[in-house]
Write an enzyme that holds these catalytic residues in place. Structure first.
Site, mmCIF file in Angstrom:
data_model
loop_
_atom_site.group_PDB
_atom_site.id
_atom_site.type_symbol
_atom_site.label_atom_id
_atom_site.label_comp_id
_atom_site.label_asym_id
_atom_site.label_seq_id
_atom_site.Cartn_x
_atom_site.Cartn_y
_atom_site.Cartn_z
ATOM 1 N N GLU A 49 0.853 -1.174 0.000
ATOM 2 C CA GLU A 49 0.000 0.000 0.000
ATOM 3 C C GLU A 49 0.890 1.225 0.000
ATOM 4 O O GLU A 49 1.904 1.269 0.679
ATOM 5 C CB GLU A 49 -0.861 0.004 1.262
ATOM 6 C CG GLU A 49 -1.677 1.274 1.398
ATOM 7 C CD GLU A 49 -2.701 1.209 2.515
ATOM 8 O OE1 GLU A 49 -2.441 0.518 3.509
ATOM 9 O OE2 GLU A 49 -3.747 1.860 2.378
ATOM 10 N N LYS A 130 -9.786 2.021 -2.900
ATOM 11 C CA LYS A 130 -10.066 1.571 -1.540
ATOM 12 C C LYS A 130 -11.495 1.921 -1.154
ATOM 13 O O LYS A 130 -11.917 3.076 -1.250
ATOM 14 C CB LYS A 130 -9.086 2.254 -0.596
ATOM 15 C CG LYS A 130 -9.126 1.746 0.813
ATOM 16 C CD LYS A 130 -8.055 2.474 1.588
ATOM 17 C CE LYS A 130 -7.816 1.849 2.947
ATOM 18 N NZ LYS A 130 -6.728 2.537 3.631
ATOM 19 N N CYS A 173 -5.655 -2.697 2.351
ATOM 20 C CA CYS A 173 -5.489 -2.496 3.790
ATOM 21 C C CYS A 173 -6.760 -2.685 4.616
ATOM 22 O O CYS A 173 -7.173 -3.801 4.893
ATOM 23 C CB CYS A 173 -4.882 -1.123 4.027
ATOM 24 S SG CYS A 173 -4.108 -0.977 5.644
HETATM 25 C C1 LIG Z 1 -4.450 4.480 1.520
HETATM 26 O O1 LIG Z 1 -5.027 4.237 2.770
HETATM 27 C C2 LIG Z 1 -4.148 3.816 3.757
HETATM 28 C C3 LIG Z 1 -4.877 3.531 5.045
HETATM 29 O O2 LIG Z 1 -5.399 2.269 5.091
HETATM 30 C C4 LIG Z 1 -3.096 4.865 3.972
HETATM 31 O O3 LIG Z 1 -2.198 4.413 4.914
HETATM 32 C C5 LIG Z 1 -2.385 5.070 2.692
HETATM 33 O O4 LIG Z 1 -1.402 6.025 2.821
HETATM 34 C C6 LIG Z 1 -3.303 5.428 1.602
HETATM 35 N N1 LIG Z 1 -2.530 5.355 0.414
HETATM 36 C C7 LIG Z 1 -2.643 6.153 -0.587
HETATM 37 C C8 LIG Z 1 -1.773 5.857 -1.723
HETATM 38 O O5 LIG Z 1 -3.405 7.074 -0.621
#
Ligand SMILES: *[C@@H]1O[C@H](CO)[C@@H](O)[C@H](O)[C@H]1NC(C)=O
Ligand SMILES: *[C@@H]1O[C@H](CO)[C@@H](O)[C@H](O)[C@H]1NC(C)=O
Ligand SMILES: CC(=O)N[C@H]1CO[C@H](CO)[C@@H](O)[C@@H]1O
Length: 300
Positions: A49, A130, A173
């Site tokens: 992620e 997500k 995640c």
């Molecule tokens: C996506 O969501 C996660 C939390 O679950 C966060 O930690 C992460 O930075 C986010 N990633 C992006 C690429 O936005």
């Protein structure tokens, strides 16, 4: 439903990379890891992620890129440097890539946490935004609101990977905590492998990371591959648990690691999915007269 020939093995690689503040460097690191995975015989690789950007809501908008809708055929130019790397490496090496997640900026300005999957020809075959955003406010404790910086996706995502006899469901995640998403990927899309790029922290990691990976594998009787960034305790940033792991349909951990950067390899025997589903036929013994689980939107 796909059913692989018994004994048919495929090799998967989870690239547990150390993410830093330089997007360019992260892209070149990810590229290096993917080339190494392919050279070691992986047919499919998963990135963590948020692999091109620090896991910090204040960074998402700045690092966000425009990403095409899936499916999207390979082209030599894409406005996203991150996606261009994924599809170029996939095409050069003939390896499928579940591209972790990166911040995506939509035409209306909304930012999503998005995973792009590309096949061995470099075509984008799936795009998952997500679905479940992580908002917590612990009194006297942490306060982290993804929804301040991100918008939520609205589809369950799975793609067919004919060259390896797989149907791959993708979640990001926090999505792993919602069993419905995995169940629908398995039941409605016929997934036999779920890939979760994820970044659990030093509290939720030890408590729930392995438990959730194994739970999703057992309750859907399929393989689950979860890929975390490596742990970085050097700065003030998010500290990820690491421990990228692959679990089989019986709930056995077939490959895992610690917190350090590295690649986790596992041989998957996709025939085992049918074997376990025959041995314990929960999928055929559902009491759909008592309960119901159904996709409301997005069935492909
Ligand atoms: C996506 O969501 C996660 C939390 O679950 C966060 O930690 C992460 O930075 C986010 N990633 C992006 C690429 O936005
Ligand atoms: C990790 O996240 C959980 C859930 O939000 C939170 O309660 C905990 O304090 C966080 N742990 C660390 C070490 O930041
Ligand atoms: C794992 C790894 O090599 N990560 C690289 C990401 O980019 C930084 C520079 O910003 C490099 O120092 C890291 O080595």
């Amino acid at each position: 439903m796909t059913s692989a020939a018994p004994g048919r093995k495929i090799k998967i690689a989870l690239c547990q990379i150390a993410v830093t503040e330089s997007k360019e460097n992260n892209i070149s690191t990810a590229s290096k890891y993917l080339h190494e995975a392919a050279a070691n015989g992986a047919q499919i690789a998963v990135l963590p992620e948020c692999w091109n950007c620090p896991y910090d809501t204040s960074c998402f908008a700045e690092y966000a890129e425009k990403l095409p809708e899936a499916p999207h055929a390979f082209s030599a130019e894409t406005s996203s440097g991150s996606l261009q790397m994924l599809r170029t490496v996939a095409r050069e090496t003939g390896m499928m890539v579940v591209g972790g997640s990166v911040p995506e900026r939509d035409t209306d300005g909304a930012v999503y946490n998005t995973s792009m999957s590309v096949d061995e020809k470099g075509d984008v075959v799936a795009k998952h935004r997500k679905v479940h955003l992580f908002d917590v406010a612990v009194p006297g404790g942490i306060n982290f609101r993804e929804s301040d910086a991100l918008s939520a996706g609205a589809q369950i995502t799975a793609f067919k990977a004919p060259s390896i006899d797989a149907v791959v469901g993708v979640g990001i995640c926090y999505d792993i905590r919602f069993p419905e998403l995995s169940m629908l990927a398995a039941r409605e899309h016929g997934a036999n492998l779920l890939a979760f790029p994820g970044a659990f922290n030093m509290t939720t990691g030890p408590a729930h990371w392995e438990l959730l990976i194994r739970a999703r594998a057992v309750d859907n009787q399929l393989y689950v591959a979860a890929c975390s960034p490596a742990r970085d305790e050097s700065g003030s940033g998010y500290v990820a648990w690491g421990h990228s792991s692959v679990v089989d349909p019986w709930g056995t951990i077939v490959a895992t690691t610690d917190e350090k950067p590295g690649i986790v390899y596992a041989d998957l025997d996709l025939g085992k999915v049918e074997e376990v589903r025959t041995a314990i036929p929960t999928s055929a013994q559902r009491r759909n007269d008592l309960y119901e689980l159904k996709l409301v939107i997005g069935k492909k």
